[in-house]
Design a protein around this motif. Structure first.
Motif, PDB file in Angstrom:
ATOM      1  N   THR A 157       0.689  -1.492   0.437  1.00  0.00           N
ATOM      2  CA  THR A 157      -0.100   0.412  -0.015  1.00  0.00           C
ATOM      3  C   THR A 157       0.851   1.249   0.252  1.00  0.00           C
ATOM      4  OG1 THR A 157      -1.644  -0.756   1.116  1.00  0.00           O
ATOM      5  CG2 THR A 157      -1.963   1.056   1.565  1.00  0.00           C
ATOM      6  N   ARG A 158       0.596   2.023  -1.091  1.00  0.00           N
ATOM      7  CA  ARG A 158       1.745   3.423  -1.283  1.00  0.00           C
ATOM      8  C   ARG A 158       0.527   4.232  -1.174  1.00  0.00           C
ATOM      9  NH1 ARG A 158       4.685   3.334  -6.732  1.00  0.00           N
ATOM     10  NH2 ARG A 158       5.445   4.855  -5.422  1.00  0.00           N
ATOM     11  N   THR A 159      -0.579   4.998  -0.815  1.00  0.00           N
ATOM     12  CA  THR A 159      -1.372   5.581  -0.620  1.00  0.00           C
ATOM     13  C   THR A 159      -3.045   4.937  -0.333  1.00  0.00           C
ATOM     14  OG1 THR A 159      -0.284   6.835  -2.996  1.00  0.00           O
ATOM     15  CG2 THR A 159      -2.037   7.951  -1.583  1.00  0.00           C
ATOM     16  N   THR A 160      -3.014   6.258   0.854  1.00  0.00           N
ATOM     17  CA  THR A 160      -3.812   6.151   1.240  1.00  0.00           C
ATOM     18  C   THR A 160      -5.270   7.650   1.042  1.00  0.00           C
ATOM     19  OG1 THR A 160      -3.587   4.487   3.387  1.00  0.00           O
ATOM     20  CG2 THR A 160      -6.050   5.481   3.468  1.00  0.00           C
ATOM     21  N   THR A 161      -5.964   7.331   0.807  1.00  0.00           N
ATOM     22  CA  THR A 161      -6.750   8.690   0.579  1.00  0.00           C
ATOM     23  C   THR A 161      -8.143   9.099   1.208  1.00  0.00           C
ATOM     24  OG1 THR A 161      -5.457   8.975  -1.547  1.00  0.00           O
ATOM     25  CG2 THR A 161      -7.577  10.625  -1.527  1.00  0.00           C
ATOM     26  N   ILE A 162      -8.702   9.382   1.586  1.00  0.00           N
ATOM     27  CA  ILE A 162     -10.047   9.359   1.603  1.00  0.00           C
ATOM     28  C   ILE A 162     -10.929  11.442   0.626  1.00  0.00           C
ATOM     29  CG2 ILE A 162     -12.008  10.315   3.631  1.00  0.00           C
ATOM     30  CD1 ILE A 162      -9.570   7.644   4.287  1.00  0.00           C
ATOM     31  N   VAL A 163     -11.729  10.470   0.236  1.00  0.00           N
ATOM     32  CA  VAL A 163     -12.607  12.101  -0.016  1.00  0.00           C
ATOM     33  C   VAL A 163     -13.710  12.013   0.554  1.00  0.00           C
ATOM     34  CG1 VAL A 163     -13.331  12.651  -2.413  1.00  0.00           C
ATOM     35  CG2 VAL A 163     -11.208  11.136  -2.229  1.00  0.00           C
ATOM     36  N   LEU A 164     -14.521  13.046   0.873  1.00  0.00           N
ATOM     37  CA  LEU A 164     -15.534  13.646   1.883  1.00  0.00           C
ATOM     38  C   LEU A 164     -16.063  15.057  -0.182  1.00  0.00           C
ATOM     39  CD1 LEU A 164     -14.727  14.374   5.172  1.00  0.00           C
ATOM     40  CD2 LEU A 164     -14.819  12.360   3.654  1.00  0.00           C
ATOM     41  N   MET A 165     -17.466  13.953  -0.338  1.00  0.00           N
ATOM     42  CA  MET A 165     -18.126  15.287  -0.662  1.00  0.00           C
ATOM     43  C   MET A 165     -19.808  15.880  -0.838  1.00  0.00           C
ATOM     44  SD  MET A 165     -17.158  13.723  -4.174  1.00  0.00           S
ATOM     45  CE  MET A 165     -17.900  14.372  -5.432  1.00  0.00           C
ATOM     46  N   ASP A 166     -19.939  16.925  -0.663  1.00  0.00           N
ATOM     47  CA  ASP A 166     -21.708  17.113  -0.467  1.00  0.00           C
ATOM     48  C   ASP A 166     -22.144  17.110  -1.756  1.00  0.00           C
ATOM     49  OD1 ASP A 166     -20.892  19.815  -1.853  1.00  0.00           O
ATOM     50  OD2 ASP A 166     -20.214  20.826  -0.393  1.00  0.00           O
ATOM     51  N   ASN A 167     -23.371  17.642  -1.668  1.00  0.00           N
ATOM     52  CA  ASN A 167     -24.551  17.884  -2.825  1.00  0.00           C
ATOM     53  C   ASN A 167     -23.866  18.991  -3.682  1.00  0.00           C
ATOM     54  OD1 ASN A 167     -25.259  15.263  -1.903  1.00  0.00           O
ATOM     55  ND2 ASN A 167     -27.094  16.200  -0.062  1.00  0.00           N
ATOM     56  N   ASN A 168     -23.159  19.527  -3.531  1.00  0.00           N
ATOM     57  CA  ASN A 168     -22.609  20.628  -4.179  1.00  0.00           C
ATOM     58  C   ASN A 168     -22.075  20.397  -5.563  1.00  0.00           C
ATOM     59  OD1 ASN A 168     -25.396  22.282  -4.254  1.00  0.00           O
ATOM     60  ND2 ASN A 168     -24.179  22.634  -2.110  1.00  0.00           N
ATOM     61  N   GLY A 169     -21.065  19.212  -5.213  1.00  0.00           N
ATOM     62  CA  GLY A 169     -19.427  18.525  -5.430  1.00  0.00           C
ATOM     63  C   GLY A 169     -18.706  19.405  -4.803  1.00  0.00           C
ATOM     64  N   GLY A 170     -18.658  19.900  -3.894  1.00  0.00           N
ATOM     65  CA  GLY A 170     -17.834  20.684  -2.720  1.00  0.00           C
ATOM     66  C   GLY A 170     -17.168  19.384  -2.196  1.00  0.00           C
ATOM     67  N   GLY A 171     -16.191  19.735  -1.559  1.00  0.00           N
ATOM     68  CA  GLY A 171     -15.498  18.732  -0.728  1.00  0.00           C
ATOM     69  C   GLY A 171     -14.122  19.390   0.070  1.00  0.00           C
ATOM     70  N   ARG A 172     -13.904  17.989   0.063  1.00  0.00           N
ATOM     71  CA  ARG A 172     -11.769  17.824   0.990  1.00  0.00           C
ATOM     72  C   ARG A 172     -11.492  16.192   0.544  1.00  0.00           C
ATOM     73  NH1 ARG A 172     -12.051  19.434   6.769  1.00  0.00           N
ATOM     74  NH2 ARG A 172     -13.913  18.442   6.937  1.00  0.00           N
ATOM     75  N   TRP A 173     -10.216  16.616   0.352  1.00  0.00           N
ATOM     76  CA  TRP A 173      -8.931  14.893   0.171  1.00  0.00           C
ATOM     77  C   TRP A 173      -8.139  15.543   0.912  1.00  0.00           C
ATOM     78  CZ3 TRP A 173      -8.637  13.116  -5.065  1.00  0.00           C
ATOM     79  CH2 TRP A 173      -7.917  12.130  -4.950  1.00  0.00           C
ATOM     80  N   PHE A 174      -8.268  13.822   1.469  1.00  0.00           N
ATOM     81  CA  PHE A 174      -7.228  13.895   2.647  1.00  0.00           C
ATOM     82  C   PHE A 174      -5.951  12.444   1.660  1.00  0.00           C
ATOM     83  CE2 PHE A 174     -11.117  15.644   4.539  1.00  0.00           C
ATOM     84  CZ  PHE A 174     -10.232  16.694   5.371  1.00  0.00           C
ATOM     85  N   GLU A 175      -4.645  13.087   2.504  1.00  0.00           N
ATOM     86  CA  GLU A 175      -3.476  12.091   1.209  1.00  0.00           C
ATOM     87  C   GLU A 175      -2.301  11.180   2.579  1.00  0.00           C
ATOM     88  OE1 GLU A 175      -3.044  11.338  -3.004  1.00  0.00           O
ATOM     89  OE2 GLU A 175      -1.085  11.767  -2.061  1.00  0.00           O
ATOM     90  N   ARG A 176      -2.259  10.452   2.925  1.00  0.00           N
ATOM     91  CA  ARG A 176      -1.281  10.181   3.437  1.00  0.00           C
ATOM     92  C   ARG A 176      -0.312   8.770   2.478  1.00  0.00           C
ATOM     93  NH1 ARG A 176      -3.086   8.520   9.310  1.00  0.00           N
ATOM     94  NH2 ARG A 176      -3.995  11.100   9.909  1.00  0.00           N
ATOM     95  N   ASN A 177       0.834   9.289   2.280  1.00  0.00           N
ATOM     96  CA  ASN A 177       1.580   8.637   1.402  1.00  0.00           C
ATOM     97  C   ASN A 177       2.621   7.849   2.552  1.00  0.00           C
ATOM     98  OD1 ASN A 177       1.140   8.803  -1.877  1.00  0.00           O
ATOM     99  ND2 ASN A 177       0.929  11.203  -0.559  1.00  0.00           N
ATOM    100  N   HIS A 178       3.331   6.711   1.715  1.00  0.00           N
ATOM    101  CA  HIS A 178       3.410   5.279   2.521  1.00  0.00           C
ATOM    102  C   HIS A 178       4.983   5.162   2.029  1.00  0.00           C
ATOM    103  CE1 HIS A 178      -0.439   5.101   5.054  1.00  0.00           C
ATOM    104  NE2 HIS A 178      -0.502   4.827   4.435  1.00  0.00           N
ATOM    105  N   THR A 179       6.216   4.669   2.846  1.00  0.00           N
ATOM    106  CA  THR A 179       6.863   4.247   2.406  1.00  0.00           C
ATOM    107  C   THR A 179       7.787   2.345   2.168  1.00  0.00           C
ATOM    108  OG1 THR A 179       8.383   4.590   3.966  1.00  0.00           O
ATOM    109  CG2 THR A 179       7.919   6.348   2.236  1.00  0.00           C
TER     110      THR A 179
END
Length: 252
Positions: A216-238
């Motif tokens: 596993t190299r990347t873990t990503t969490i994506v949150l979106m609202d009903n209008n298409g806006g949102g946030r992206w959270f990412e952690r990269n692993h070695t």
């Protein structure tokens, strides 16, 4: 959406970013083929791809990462985009694509187009919701995390960073041998020394070197609202290291 990207550590990649020249596209970059595994755009379109594990099948001519890149960067709807594809040009894939209002599932090993109703879904390296152990337990942990009071993104990271392998009796048989099935059975796949400690039989596996350099190299969490806006959270692993704290975040 909570996602892990599993890939060889030697494959050159860039972490999530807004792409130059395509500033509406946010995603990581596979520098080998120019595609991506997960992407969104400011207008709310989203797509993600996983490989379909079947070693008996020949490799496709086109990179699966282009499926994500080309949809998110286009003006096409999910239906019209899927209709324009030639699925046989790709190795086995699972594809999620849509927007905040509607998500679709497609695979060249299963349904060409499946609109998804409201609910909780899991996707690994077989068809949607195939009850492999990491999917079955992962969906239950995901549901608990999002329904707890005072929701926190950290809980979703905890769900995806679980590196406990499945019991041998629960493993699928996808044609890669028991040690490899065991190695790939956890939600977070630790390569290198950690993998060998968990699964000593890998030392005698015919693909030992390749497997130990995969994880596993990347873990990503994506949150979106009903209008298409949102946030992206990412952690990269070695290799040999789980990143439990350093998070990169974007919002739109």
């Amino acid at each position: 959406m909570a996602s892990n990207r599993d890939e060889f550590f030697s494959r050159p990649s860039l972490p999530g970013h807004f792409w130059a020249g395509q500033c509406n596209l946010l995603g990581g970059l596979d520098q080998e083929q120019g595609g991506t595994w997960l992407a969104i755009c400011r207008q709310g379109k989203i797509a993600a791809v996983t490989n379909y594990r079947d070693p008996s099948q020949a490799e496709g001519k086109l990179s699966r990462g282009h499926l994500v890149r080309d949809f998110v960067a286009s003006n096409q709807s999910a239906r019209s985009y899927l209709a324009s594809l030639t699925p046989s040009q790709y190795s086995g894939y699972n594809l999620l694509l849509g927007d905040a209002q509607q998500l679709f599932y497609s695979s060249n090993r299963g349904p060409i187009l499946e609109p998804l109703s409201a609910g909780i879904y899991g996707l690994s390296n077989h068809l949607l919701n195939t009850p492999w152990p990491k999917l079955r337990h992962g969906k239950a942990d995901f549901e608990r995390a999002i329904h707890q009071a005072n929701f926190n993104v950290e809980r979703l990271f905890d769900v995806m960073l679980d590196d406990e392998p499945a019991a041998d009796s629960d493993l699928p048989n996808t044609g890669i041998g028991l040690p490899a099935e065991r190695f790939l059975s956890s939600r977070f796949i630790a390569g290198g020394d950690a993998a060998l400690q968990q699964n000593p039989e890998l030392a005698n596996h015919s693909n030992q070197h390749r497997l130990l350099n995969y994880g596993t190299r990347t873990t990503t969490i994506v949150l979106m609202d009903n209008n298409g806006g949102g946030r992206w959270f990412e952690r990269n692993h070695t290799l040999n290291s789980i990143n439990r704290t350093k998070t990169v975040a974007f919002s739109w």
